[in-house]
Scaffold this motif. Structure first.
Motif, PDB file in Angstrom:
ATOM      1  N   GLU A  31      85.316  82.111  14.301  1.00 59.28           N
ATOM      2  CA  GLU A  31      85.908  83.091  13.379  1.00 59.28           C
ATOM      3  C   GLU A  31      87.310  83.483  13.838  1.00 59.28           C
ATOM      4  O   GLU A  31      88.200  83.683  13.025  1.00 59.28           O
ATOM      5  CB  GLU A  31      85.031  84.349  13.323  1.00 59.28           C
ATOM      6  CG  GLU A  31      83.675  84.101  12.686  1.00 59.28           C
ATOM      7  CD  GLU A  31      82.835  85.359  12.682  1.00 59.28           C
ATOM      8  OE1 GLU A  31      83.332  86.435  12.268  1.00 59.28           O
ATOM      9  OE2 GLU A  31      81.668  85.272  13.096  1.00 59.28           O
ATOM     10  N   TYR A  32      87.470  83.602  15.157  1.00 62.25           N
ATOM     11  CA  TYR A  32      88.769  83.988  15.709  1.00 62.25           C
ATOM     12  C   TYR A  32      89.184  83.006  16.790  1.00 62.25           C
ATOM     13  O   TYR A  32      88.338  82.535  17.545  1.00 62.25           O
ATOM     14  CB  TYR A  32      88.691  85.372  16.383  1.00 62.25           C
ATOM     15  CG  TYR A  32      88.360  86.484  15.429  1.00 62.25           C
ATOM     16  CD1 TYR A  32      89.354  87.099  14.677  1.00 62.25           C
ATOM     17  CD2 TYR A  32      87.049  86.924  15.294  1.00 62.25           C
ATOM     18  CE1 TYR A  32      89.045  88.128  13.800  1.00 62.25           C
ATOM     19  CE2 TYR A  32      86.726  87.956  14.420  1.00 62.25           C
ATOM     20  CZ  TYR A  32      87.728  88.556  13.676  1.00 62.25           C
ATOM     21  OH  TYR A  32      87.427  89.562  12.811  1.00 62.25           O
ATOM     22  N   GLU A  75      97.649  86.986  11.947  1.00 57.11           N
ATOM     23  CA  GLU A  75      97.729  87.078  13.406  1.00 57.11           C
ATOM     24  C   GLU A  75      97.999  88.500  13.848  1.00 57.11           C
ATOM     25  O   GLU A  75      98.692  89.259  13.163  1.00 57.11           O
ATOM     26  CB  GLU A  75      98.818  86.127  13.940  1.00 57.11           C
ATOM     27  CG  GLU A  75      98.399  84.680  13.784  1.00 57.11           C
ATOM     28  CD  GLU A  75      99.131  83.692  14.676  1.00 57.11           C
ATOM     29  OE1 GLU A  75     100.238  84.029  15.157  1.00 57.11           O
ATOM     30  OE2 GLU A  75      98.573  82.592  14.901  1.00 57.11           O
ATOM     31  N   VAL A 111      95.664  87.186  18.459  1.00 58.79           N
ATOM     32  CA  VAL A 111      94.407  86.911  17.769  1.00 58.79           C
ATOM     33  C   VAL A 111      94.747  86.206  16.461  1.00 58.79           C
ATOM     34  O   VAL A 111      95.558  86.703  15.687  1.00 58.79           O
ATOM     35  CB  VAL A 111      93.637  88.209  17.443  1.00 58.79           C
ATOM     36  CG1 VAL A 111      92.320  87.888  16.760  1.00 58.79           C
ATOM     37  CG2 VAL A 111      93.422  89.031  18.692  1.00 58.79           C
ATOM     38  N   VAL A 170      84.313  83.343  18.820  1.00 62.86           N
ATOM     39  CA  VAL A 170      85.672  83.349  19.351  1.00 62.86           C
ATOM     40  C   VAL A 170      85.930  82.049  20.098  1.00 62.86           C
ATOM     41  O   VAL A 170      85.076  81.592  20.857  1.00 62.86           O
ATOM     42  CB  VAL A 170      85.846  84.545  20.321  1.00 62.86           C
ATOM     43  CG1 VAL A 170      87.210  84.508  20.987  1.00 62.86           C
ATOM     44  CG2 VAL A 170      85.613  85.854  19.600  1.00 62.86           C
ATOM     45  N   ARG A 226      85.523  94.566  15.374  1.00 62.41           N
ATOM     46  CA  ARG A 226      85.559  93.629  14.238  1.00 62.41           C
ATOM     47  C   ARG A 226      84.207  92.964  13.995  1.00 62.41           C
ATOM     48  O   ARG A 226      83.762  92.796  12.869  1.00 62.41           O
ATOM     49  CB  ARG A 226      86.586  92.519  14.514  1.00 62.41           C
ATOM     50  CG  ARG A 226      88.009  92.973  14.417  1.00 62.41           C
ATOM     51  CD  ARG A 226      88.349  93.107  12.955  1.00 62.41           C
ATOM     52  NE  ARG A 226      89.726  93.475  12.758  1.00 62.41           N
ATOM     53  CZ  ARG A 226      90.559  92.768  12.003  1.00 62.41           C
ATOM     54  NH1 ARG A 226      90.174  91.647  11.432  1.00 62.41           N
ATOM     55  NH2 ARG A 226      91.786  93.187  11.812  1.00 62.41           N
ATOM     56  N   VAL A 247      93.154  84.896  13.019  1.00 60.96           N
ATOM     57  CA  VAL A 247      91.949  84.934  12.181  1.00 60.96           C
ATOM     58  C   VAL A 247      91.844  83.583  11.475  1.00 60.96           C
ATOM     59  O   VAL A 247      92.728  83.219  10.698  1.00 60.96           O
ATOM     60  CB  VAL A 247      92.026  86.082  11.139  1.00 60.96           C
ATOM     61  CG1 VAL A 247      90.720  86.172  10.347  1.00 60.96           C
ATOM     62  CG2 VAL A 247      92.336  87.401  11.827  1.00 60.96           C
ATOM     63  N   LEU A 250      87.654  93.174  19.497  1.00 60.85           N
ATOM     64  CA  LEU A 250      86.716  92.209  18.909  1.00 60.85           C
ATOM     65  C   LEU A 250      85.385  92.861  18.571  1.00 60.85           C
ATOM     66  O   LEU A 250      84.782  92.594  17.531  1.00 60.85           O
ATOM     67  CB  LEU A 250      86.476  91.042  19.881  1.00 60.85           C
ATOM     68  CG  LEU A 250      87.598  90.007  19.968  1.00 60.85           C
ATOM     69  CD1 LEU A 250      87.359  89.081  21.148  1.00 60.85           C
ATOM     70  CD2 LEU A 250      87.708  89.204  18.668  1.00 60.85           C
TER      71      LEU A 250
END
Ligand code: HAM
Length: 421
Positions: free
Chosen positions: A377-378, A402, A394, A328, A417, A396, A414
């Motif tokens: 990743e994010y 989004e 968020v 992140v 995910r 991606v 998160l």
């Protein structure tokens, strides 16, 4: 400007994945074979090496980093590991434990050598040593451990060279024979080999000097002059290697550069990395414990050079797994956004999420570019709109999708995910 000392190198972050890969595989293979780690100190009493490695070896004569400490004691940075392993075995009375004792380490060693490709003044070795057992199956097991490591790493074309140089019963006779033969042909030997002949005749056999090659090719071979026990030991070792399907070349010129070896000696050679092609070497050292003043204790082991293994991986285009980037990246707007980003990043790390934040107060657009560059990743965006509504956006990274997520929910969002795949 300062530079790292000649013959040393910084192992930079970009190179670390290779080192990590090799270290991981070493740990794995040592687990598979039941070797336990021992780390000796990085310096020892100088006498340990003079006695153990041998007064007339290149290492002791020319290459040691020796110094007097403030107490006036002569100490030496480890030029190799085996003498320390045996010292530790004797010092800690490991003979009372079930034998053999199987030990390993990954250590830097220090030798004042002429630097060239694959040869450093500080280099790292993986050492594995089996102490307390004389059976030839132990020699085969130690060789197969190195072989297994090379195969786990995916190295191709490694060649195993083996020889037997006898023991205290048959070596003196062979030495005499060899010395006589070489003396008879002194005139045809290169100058450095005439010097070697005086100090350490066996070493003439592995000379690379062009002028000496003809004479060396006709020299008596140690394997033709082994006593019965050494001959049998070597024959059994070869049987075990055949059984384990480890191909090898009998190399009667392989003598190794350290004096403690008895019977089995071996090296692993790789192609394509230049003149310093020995990516590992070792052998049996049944006389070492007594040389160090301890009880008679057999041992066999090897040292594999990490720099040379890594050169071979690179040469064979075998990539290591890359360092993982952040999962992140938090991008924010303004001073309040920064505080929220710092707090959220800490919370994420607290639950095991790799989180990165930019600290330079760049624009949101620049921060998003950075998230991309770092391979996140994010991206979590904390902009003005998000702060007003107590949410985060968020993004991606790979798809551009989004989502708007309530800020108190973001950690759970998160976790779902990232950890439930
Ligand atoms: P060695 O042959 O001197 O043996 O070193 C073992 C390995 O370390 C070499 O095959 C090479 O891969 C690497 N190596 C040695 N010197 C350098 C250097 N200057 N730069 C880069 N790599 C180097 C020993 O040290 C023995 N103690 C091995 C052993 C363990 N024998 C029995 N047990």
């Amino acid at each position: 400007m300062f530079k790292a000392p000649r013959g040393t190198q910084d192992i930079l972050p970009d190179q670390q994945p290779y080192w990590q890969l090799v270290r991981d595989k070493i740990r794995e293979v040592c687990g598979l074979y039941g070797f336990r780690r021992l780390d000796p100190p990085l310096f020892e009493e100088t006498r340990l090496f003079a006695r153990g490695v041998g007064e007339t070896t290149d290492i002791v004569e020319k290459e040691m980093y020796t110094f007097k400490d403030k107490g006036g004691e002569s100490l030496t940075l480890l030029p190799e590991g085996t003498a320390s392993f045996m010292r530790a075995y004797l010092e800690h009375g490991m003979h009372v434990l079930p034998q053999p004792i199987k030990l390993y380490s990954i250590l830097p060693f220090f030798r004042y050598e002429r630097p060239q490709a694959g040869r450093f003044r500080q280099h790292y070795q993986f050492n594995a040593e089996t102490i307390g057992e004389a059976y030839p199956a132990v020699d085969a097991e130690i060789i197969s451990l190195a072989w297994h490591l090379y195969s786990l790493l995916g190295l191709r074309g490694v060649q195993l060279q083996v020889n037997s140089i006898g023991d205290s019963r048959c070596r003196p006779g062979y030495n005499k024979l060899l010395t006589g033969y070489l003396r008879d042909h002194q005139k045809s030997l290169a100058k450095t080999d005439r010097d070697r002949l005086r100090r350490n005749p066996l070493r003439v056999l592995d000379s690379k000097e062009e002028a000496s090659q003809k004479i060396i090719a006709q020299a008596p071979k140690s394997t033709d002059h082994l006593c019965d026990d050494c001959g049998q030991h070597f024959a059994r070792l070869r049987e075990y290697l055949d059984l384990l399907k480890i191909p090898y070349t009998l190399n009667y010129r392989l003598v190794r550069g350290l004096d403690y070896y008895t019977r089995t000696v071996f090296e692993f050679w790789a192609a394509g990395i230049g003149a310093q092609n020995a990516i590992g070497g070792g052998g049996r050292y049944d006389g070492l414990a007594k040389l160090l003043g301890g009880r008679d204790t057999p041992g066999v082991g090897f040292g594999l050079g990490l720099e040379r293994i890594i050169l071979t991986l690179q040469q064979q285009k075998i990539p290591p797994p890359p360092d993982p980037g952040p999962q992140v990246f938090l991008a924010y707007h303004g001073g309040q956004g920064q505080k929220e980003a710092l707090l959220l990043a800490e919370k994420m790390r607290g639950v095991g999420i790799r989180a990165a934040v930019n600290h330079g107060g760049r624009s949101l657009k620049a921060q998003m570019k950075q998230a991309d560059r770092e391979g996140a990743e994010y991206a979590i965006i904390i902009g003005e709109k998000e702060m007003e509504t107590d949410t985060v956006t968020v993004h991606v990274m790979h798809s551009g999708e989004e989502f708007t997520v309530a800020k108190p929910q973001i950690i759970n969002w998160l976790k779902n995910r990232l950890f439930q795949r």
